[in-house]
Design an enzyme around this catalytic site. Structure first.
Site, PDB file in Angstrom:
ATOM      1  CG  ASN A  11     -51.030  -8.897 -21.695  1.00  5.75           C
ATOM      2  OD1 ASN A  11     -51.275  -8.738 -22.640  1.00  5.75           O
ATOM      3  ND2 ASN A  11     -51.403 -10.097 -21.040  1.00  5.75           N
ATOM      4  CD1 TRP A  12     -51.110  -2.246 -22.537  1.00  6.59           C
ATOM      5  CD2 TRP A  12     -51.092  -1.501 -24.705  1.00  6.59           C
ATOM      6  NE1 TRP A  12     -50.291  -1.337 -22.637  1.00  6.59           N
ATOM      7  CE2 TRP A  12     -50.144  -0.484 -23.767  1.00  6.59           C
ATOM      8  CE3 TRP A  12     -51.061  -1.038 -25.899  1.00  6.59           C
ATOM      9  CZ2 TRP A  12     -49.542   0.397 -24.442  1.00  6.59           C
ATOM     10  CZ3 TRP A  12     -50.351  -0.067 -26.507  1.00  6.59           C
ATOM     11  CH2 TRP A  12     -49.722   0.840 -25.604  1.00  6.59           C
ATOM     12  CE  LYS A  13     -54.894  -9.478 -19.391  1.00  9.27           C
ATOM     13  NZ  LYS A  13     -55.492  -9.940 -18.373  1.00  9.27           N
ATOM     14  CG  HIS A  97     -51.962 -14.469 -20.999  1.00  9.01           C
ATOM     15  ND1 HIS A  97     -53.554 -14.356 -20.439  1.00  9.01           N
ATOM     16  CD2 HIS A  97     -51.660 -13.338 -20.099  1.00  9.01           C
ATOM     17  CE1 HIS A  97     -53.814 -13.793 -19.543  1.00  9.01           C
ATOM     18  NE2 HIS A  97     -52.669 -12.862 -19.390  1.00  9.01           N
ATOM     19  CD  GLU A  99     -56.722 -12.778 -20.416  1.00  8.31           C
ATOM     20  OE1 GLU A  99     -56.111 -12.373 -21.462  1.00  8.31           O
ATOM     21  OE2 GLU A  99     -56.704 -12.519 -19.180  1.00  8.31           O
ATOM     22  CD  GLU A 169     -50.124 -13.186 -16.056  1.00  8.13           C
ATOM     23  OE1 GLU A 169     -49.815 -11.947 -15.797  1.00  8.13           O
ATOM     24  OE2 GLU A 169     -51.025 -13.812 -16.879  1.00  8.13           O
ATOM     25  N   GLY A 175     -57.386 -10.165 -13.362  1.00  8.33           N
ATOM     26  CA  GLY A 175     -58.627  -9.380 -13.737  1.00  8.33           C
ATOM     27  C   GLY A 175     -59.734  -9.402 -12.507  1.00  8.33           C
ATOM     28  CB  SER A 215     -55.552  -8.532  -9.244  1.00  7.24           C
ATOM     29  OG  SER A 215     -56.485  -9.023  -9.775  1.00  7.24           O
ATOM     30  N   GLY A 236     -52.022  -6.522 -16.433  1.00  7.37           N
ATOM     31  CA  GLY A 236     -53.044  -6.011 -17.264  1.00  7.37           C
ATOM     32  C   GLY A 236     -53.767  -4.707 -16.993  1.00  7.37           C
ATOM     33  N   GLY A 237     -54.889  -4.838 -16.490  1.00  7.33           N
ATOM     34  CA  GLY A 237     -55.830  -3.747 -16.362  1.00  7.33           C
ATOM     35  C   GLY A 237     -54.841  -2.361 -15.928  1.00  7.33           C
TER      36      GLY A 237
HETATM   37  P1  13P Z   1     -54.693  -8.081 -14.202  1.00  5.13           P
HETATM   38  O1  13P Z   1     -53.562  -7.286 -14.131  1.00  5.13           O
HETATM   39  O2  13P Z   1     -55.542  -7.333 -15.352  1.00  5.13           O
HETATM   40  O3  13P Z   1     -55.148  -8.843 -13.412  1.00  5.13           O
HETATM   41  O4  13P Z   1     -54.218  -9.051 -15.713  1.00  5.13           O
HETATM   42  C1  13P Z   1     -53.020  -9.784 -15.400  1.00  5.13           C
HETATM   43  C2  13P Z   1     -52.625 -10.611 -16.710  1.00  5.13           C
HETATM   44  O5  13P Z   1     -53.322 -11.406 -17.078  1.00  5.13           O
HETATM   45  C3  13P Z   1     -51.527 -10.068 -17.184  1.00  5.13           C
HETATM   46  O6  13P Z   1     -51.100 -10.667 -18.085  1.00  5.13           O
END
Ligand code: 13P
Length: 253
Positions: A11-13, A97, A99, A169, A175, A215, A236-237
């Site tokens: 997920n590149w956000k 998500h 966020e 999640e 994150g 994470s 994500g990251g």
């Molecule tokens: P991280 O892997 O950066 O913690 O993010 C997880 C996430 O929100 C994937 O959708």
């Protein structure tokens, strides 16, 4: 019964310009070959702006949107519809998500509308659920997740439900570098499968893929995927850099 193919989804956000997304897509071609040879599904969720380019450069990687609108068209400024996505070959989207729940007023009810619209259009939703730190510390994780699943997936026809992907999640692990342990992740994912069983029956519940996210790194991905009810990861990251994405994949082969 269909077996659950492992799924690694980045997920590149709100990351990567079009130029950066194109460079990643080019480098990801060899990873898709590796994934296919090992029967793993590999995907990324770029911003709307980059979906078409990524798909064109690497037709073998799953390209998912990060959100969509449930109406086909109309006066919804700033939104993107299912027909718009389908026209450029996009059949997957992350939905709900945390966020988007936190910053954009998304609720399990609005997610449900989106999921029903997606299913009616043969698209695959990756439906996110998970509790806040406060909810976790109060010991109400399961009640929260149960409500998110029951509301978000309400009225989905049993025959269509096996295509859905669920992502657990825990918000406190996104994150932050604070992972849920493999044991906690497994316990909640097993619980999600129980809720899915109540809703869709045992066979379908065994076919639905449940991902863990929060994470996830090359160092810990293998441990999560060794858990019985965890079928993949939403990352994500650690999915942003091609070398790190490659390691995530290599570590689950
Ligand atoms: P991280 O892997 O950066 O913690 O993010 C997880 C996430 O929100 C994937 O959708």
């Amino acid at each position: 019964m269909k077996t659950r193919t492992k799924l690694l989804l980045g997920n590149w956000k709100m990351n990567k310009t079009l130029k950066e997304a194109k460079a990643f897509a080019k480098d990801s071609v060899e990873l898709s070959v590796l994934a296919k040879e090992n029967n793993i599904e590999l995907g990324v969720a770029p911003t709307f702006l980059c979906l078409e380019a990524v798909k064109k450069i690497n037709p073998d990687i799953i390209v998912a949107a990060q959100n969509l609108h449930y109406e086909e068209k109309g006066a919804f400024t700033g939104e993107i519809s299912i027909p718009m996505l389908k026209e450029i070959g996009i059949n997957w989207s992350i939905i709900g998500h945390s966020e988007r729940r936190q910053y954009n007023g998304e609720s399990s009810l609005s997610c449900n509308r989106k999921i029903l619209a997606m299913i009616a259009n043969d698209m695959i939703p990756v439906y996110c659920c998970g509790e806040t730190l406060e909810e976790y510390e109060s010991g109400i994780t399961k009640a929260i997740v149960r409500d998110q699943i029951r509301t978000g997936l309400a009225n989905v026809a049993k025959e269509k439900a096996s295509k859905i992907v669920v992502a657990y999640e825990p918000i406190w692990s996104i994150g932050t570098g604070v992972n849920a342990s493999k044991e906690i992740a497994q316990e909640v994912c097993a619980f999600i499968r129980e809720v899915l069983e109540e809703m869709f029956g045992a066979t379908v519940a065994k076919e639905i893929r449940i991902l863990y996210g929060g994470s996830v790194k090359p160092e810990n991905i293998k441990s999560y995927l060794s858990a019985k009810d965890i079928d993949g990861a939403l990352v994500g990251g650690a999915s942003l850099d091609i070398q790190s994405f490659k390691l995530l994949l290599q570590n689950i082969l």
